[in-house]
Design an enzyme around this catalytic site. Structure first.
Site, PDB file in Angstrom:
ATOM      1  N   ASN A  17       0.799  -1.247  -0.284  1.00  7.77           N
ATOM      2  CA  ASN A  17      -0.379   0.280   0.074  1.00  7.77           C
ATOM      3  C   ASN A  17       1.164   1.081  -0.545  1.00  7.77           C
ATOM      4  O   ASN A  17       1.533   1.015   1.216  1.00  7.77           O
ATOM      5  CB  ASN A  17      -1.008  -0.221   1.241  1.00  7.77           C
ATOM      6  CG  ASN A  17      -1.811   1.376   1.472  1.00  7.77           C
ATOM      7  OD1 ASN A  17      -1.960   1.462   0.324  1.00  7.77           O
ATOM      8  ND2 ASN A  17      -2.231   1.653   3.075  1.00  7.77           N
ATOM      9  N   TRP A  18       0.853   1.518  -1.158  1.00  8.78           N
ATOM     10  CA  TRP A  18       1.939   2.631  -1.290  1.00  8.78           C
ATOM     11  C   TRP A  18       1.949   4.478  -1.141  1.00  8.78           C
ATOM     12  O   TRP A  18       2.133   5.055  -0.452  1.00  8.78           O
ATOM     13  CB  TRP A  18       1.930   3.326  -2.485  1.00  8.78           C
ATOM     14  CG  TRP A  18       2.845   1.890  -3.490  1.00  8.78           C
ATOM     15  CD1 TRP A  18       3.940   0.690  -3.527  1.00  8.78           C
ATOM     16  CD2 TRP A  18       3.360   1.924  -4.437  1.00  8.78           C
ATOM     17  NE1 TRP A  18       4.250   0.533  -3.600  1.00  8.78           N
ATOM     18  CE2 TRP A  18       4.037   1.014  -5.237  1.00  8.78           C
ATOM     19  CE3 TRP A  18       3.821   3.125  -6.095  1.00  8.78           C
ATOM     20  CZ2 TRP A  18       4.597   0.597  -6.451  1.00  8.78           C
ATOM     21  CZ3 TRP A  18       3.792   2.990  -7.322  1.00  8.78           C
ATOM     22  CH2 TRP A  18       4.340   1.750  -7.197  1.00  8.78           C
ATOM     23  N   LYS A  19       0.415   4.498  -0.075  1.00 15.53           N
ATOM     24  CA  LYS A  19      -0.901   5.612   0.392  1.00 15.53           C
ATOM     25  C   LYS A  19      -0.396   6.719  -0.241  1.00 15.53           C
ATOM     26  O   LYS A  19       0.026   6.115  -1.928  1.00 15.53           O
ATOM     27  CB  LYS A  19       0.101   5.869   1.322  1.00 15.53           C
ATOM     28  CG  LYS A  19       0.520   4.968   2.366  1.00 15.53           C
ATOM     29  CD  LYS A  19       0.652   4.711   3.799  1.00 15.53           C
ATOM     30  CE  LYS A  19       0.098   3.453   4.818  1.00 15.53           C
ATOM     31  NZ  LYS A  19       0.645   3.753   6.142  1.00 15.53           N
TER      32      LYS A  19
ATOM     33  N   HIS B 226      -8.868   1.448   5.316  1.00 17.67           N
ATOM     34  CA  HIS B 226      -7.845   1.553   6.019  1.00 17.67           C
ATOM     35  C   HIS B 226      -8.186   2.319   7.323  1.00 17.67           C
ATOM     36  O   HIS B 226      -9.077   3.167   6.616  1.00 17.67           O
ATOM     37  CB  HIS B 226      -6.918   1.858   4.987  1.00 17.67           C
ATOM     38  CG  HIS B 226      -6.072   2.076   5.363  1.00 17.67           C
ATOM     39  ND1 HIS B 226      -5.237   2.869   6.135  1.00 17.67           N
ATOM     40  CD2 HIS B 226      -4.482   1.116   5.198  1.00 17.67           C
ATOM     41  CE1 HIS B 226      -3.772   2.773   6.777  1.00 17.67           C
ATOM     42  NE2 HIS B 226      -3.672   1.510   5.483  1.00 17.67           N
TER      43      HIS B 226
ATOM     44  N   GLU C 217      -6.627   4.764   7.728  1.00 20.15           N
ATOM     45  CA  GLU C 217      -6.299   6.162   7.557  1.00 20.15           C
ATOM     46  C   GLU C 217      -7.407   6.506   7.153  1.00 20.15           C
ATOM     47  O   GLU C 217      -7.843   7.894   7.056  1.00 20.15           O
ATOM     48  CB  GLU C 217      -4.978   6.694   6.536  1.00 20.15           C
ATOM     49  CG  GLU C 217      -4.099   6.446   7.869  1.00 20.15           C
ATOM     50  CD  GLU C 217      -2.965   5.422   7.027  1.00 20.15           C
ATOM     51  OE1 GLU C 217      -2.199   5.911   5.337  1.00 20.15           O
ATOM     52  OE2 GLU C 217      -1.650   4.858   7.102  1.00 20.15           O
TER      53      GLU C 217
ATOM     54  N   GLU D  14      -5.612  -5.256  11.017  1.00 19.28           N
ATOM     55  CA  GLU D  14      -4.281  -3.528  10.574  1.00 19.28           C
ATOM     56  C   GLU D  14      -4.412  -3.408  12.665  1.00 19.28           C
ATOM     57  O   GLU D  14      -4.807  -1.899  12.087  1.00 19.28           O
ATOM     58  CB  GLU D  14      -4.171  -2.830   9.644  1.00 19.28           C
ATOM     59  CG  GLU D  14      -3.713  -3.564   8.225  1.00 19.28           C
ATOM     60  CD  GLU D  14      -3.455  -2.216   7.736  1.00 19.28           C
ATOM     61  OE1 GLU D  14      -2.420  -2.934   7.607  1.00 19.28           O
ATOM     62  OE2 GLU D  14      -3.773  -1.696   6.910  1.00 19.28           O
TER      63      GLU D  14
ATOM     64  N   GLY E 121       2.824   2.387  10.408  1.00 14.68           N
ATOM     65  CA  GLY E 121       3.673   3.496  10.846  1.00 14.68           C
ATOM     66  C   GLY E 121       4.496   3.752  11.998  1.00 14.68           C
ATOM     67  O   GLY E 121       4.948   4.616  12.088  1.00 14.68           O
TER      68      GLY E 121
ATOM     69  N   SER F 263       3.717  -2.338  10.350  1.00 15.75           N
ATOM     70  CA  SER F 263       5.393  -2.650  10.763  1.00 15.75           C
ATOM     71  C   SER F 263       6.138  -3.765  10.213  1.00 15.75           C
ATOM     72  O   SER F 263       6.448  -4.271  10.745  1.00 15.75           O
ATOM     73  CB  SER F 263       5.745  -1.821  12.401  1.00 15.75           C
ATOM     74  OG  SER F 263       4.815  -0.468  12.536  1.00 15.75           O
TER      75      SER F 263
ATOM     76  N   GLY G  77       2.975  -1.147   4.505  1.00 19.19           N
ATOM     77  CA  GLY G  77       3.323   0.021   3.813  1.00 19.19           C
ATOM     78  C   GLY G  77       4.461   0.638   3.895  1.00 19.19           C
ATOM     79  O   GLY G  77       4.844   0.369   2.539  1.00 19.19           O
TER      80      GLY G  77
HETATM   81  C1  PEP Z   1      -0.973  -0.246   6.106  1.00 23.05           C
HETATM   82  O1  PEP Z   1      -1.176   1.476   6.285  1.00 23.05           O
HETATM   83  O2  PEP Z   1      -1.374  -0.381   5.436  1.00 23.05           O
HETATM   84  C2  PEP Z   1       0.446  -0.402   6.591  1.00 23.05           C
HETATM   85  C3  PEP Z   1       0.515  -2.068   7.340  1.00 23.05           C
HETATM   86  O3  PEP Z   1       1.501   1.013   6.643  1.00 23.05           O
HETATM   87  P1  PEP Z   1       3.001   0.384   7.644  1.00 23.05           P
HETATM   88  O4  PEP Z   1       4.044  -0.880   6.658  1.00 23.05           O
HETATM   89  O5  PEP Z   1       3.476   1.464   7.446  1.00 23.05           O
HETATM   90  O6  PEP Z   1       2.749   0.228   9.271  1.00 23.05           O
END
Ligand code: PEP
Length: 251
Positions: free
Chosen positions: A9-11, A96, A98, A168, A174, A214, A235
Site C-alpha cells: 500500500n503505497w499511500k 484502511h 487512515e 491492521e 507506521g 510495521s 506500507g
Molecule cells: C498500512 O498502512 O497498511 C501499513 C501496514 O503501513 P506500515 O507497514 O507502514 O505500518
C-alpha cells in the site's frame, strides 16, 4: 486452498517515475508464476500504466487504495469502482484505518463501497483494526467483530470469494511497533473463527487474512509462519524494492 498474498500500500507516496522504477525493479526479480500473489496499490494516477506493466505476470495484481461509494455522477474528485475496473485494477483496498480516521468513513459507508467494488468484479482487501486504547480496555475482539459484521457480513458465501481481510492494528501502522507473533496470530484466529461462525468452515479456510502494521524484512518470516496469517499488507516497506522483495520471499 487460500492464497498467500503480499500487498504494497503505497499511500500518497512516489512521483510517477519513482513509481514505475519501483515496479520494474520488483518485477525484474520475481518469477512470472510466483506462489505468492503480489499486489501493488499505487496512486489512482498510475494504476492503468502499472497494470499494463504487470500484465505478463500471472500472480501480480494491482489495487486501488479506495473507491467511491457512489456509482457515478456529480461527485467531483471521486473515483468509482467502474473506473478502477475499466483501468484494469484487480483489487480495491476498503476500510484502511487512515480512511476511517481522516475521512470519517463509517462501517455503513464501507459496506456501500464493498458492494460497488464487487458489482464491478473487483476483489476487496477489507481492513480492520483496533486502537491501542481499545486493546488496553480489552474490547479489541468485539471491535473487530463489529467492523467485520457491519462492513462485510451481509455478503453471500459466493460474494465472499472475492474478499481478503487485512488485520491492521492501528497502533502498529507506521509506528515501528509491530504486533507480536502471538498477538497477530490470536487475532487472525479470532477473525477466522468469526468467518466460521457466520459462513462455515469452507469460507473460513479459504479466506486469506493478511497482517499489516510495521511489517518489514526482519519480522515478516515469523509473522507469515503463523497458522492463520496468509501474508501482509505492507506500507512503508513496500516503497523500497529490496525490502518489498525480501518480504515477498519471506514465506
Ligand atoms: C498500512 O498502512 O497498511 C501499513 C501496514 O503501513 P506500515 O507497514 O507502514 O505500518
Amino acid at each position: 486452498m487460500r492464497k498467500r498474498i503480499v500487498a504494497g500500500n503505497w499511500k500518497m507516496n512516489l512521483k510517477r517515475k519513482e513509481a514505475l522504477v519501483l515496479v520494474s525493479e520488483v518485477l525484474s526479480q520475481i518469477s512470472k508464476h510466483e506462489n505468492t500473489e503480489v499486489v501493488f496499490a499505487p496512486s489512482f494516477l498510475y494504476l492503468f500504466k502499472i497494470a499494463k506493466m504487470c500484465s505478463d505476470f500471472e500472480s501480480v495484481k494491482v489495487a486501488a487504495q479506495n473507491c467511491s461509494k457512489e456509482k457515478k455522477g456529480a461527485f467531483t474528485g471521486e473515483i468509482s469502482s467502474e473506473m478502477i475496473a475499466s483501468s484494469n485494477g484487480d483489487y480495491v483496498i476498503i476500510g484502511h484505518s487512515e480512511r476511517r480516521e481522516y475521512f470519517r468513513e463509517t462501517n455503513t459507508d464501507l459496506a456501500e463501497k464493498v458492494n460497488r467494488a464487487l458489482a464491478n468484479n473487483l476483489k476487496v482487501i477489507f481492513c480492520c483494526g483496533e486502537s491501542l486504547t481499545q486493546r488496553k480496555d480489552k474490547i479489541h475482539f468485539n471491535w473487530i467483530k463489529k467492523q467485520l459484521s457491519e462492513g462485510l457480513f451481509y455478503l453471500s458465501v459466493k460474494e465472499f470469494d472475492n474478499i481478503v481481510i487485512a488485520y491492521e492494528p492501528i497502533w502498529a501502522i507506521g509506528t515501528g511497533m509491530t504486533a507480536t507473533n502471538e498477538q497477530a496470530q490470536e487475532m487472525h484466529q479470532f477473525i477466522r473463527n468469526c468467518l466460521n461462525e457466520k459462513y462455515g468452515s469452507e469460507v473460513a479456510e479459504d479466506t486469506s487474512i493478511l497482517y499489516g502494521g510495521s511489517c518489514n524484512p526482519v519480522n515478516a518470516k515469523e509473522l507469515f509462519s503463523q497458522t492463520d496469517i496468509d501474508g501482509g499488507l505492507i506500507g512503508g516497506a513496500s516503497l523500497k524494492a529490496d525490502d518489498f522483495l525480501s518480504i515477498i520471499n519471506s514465506f
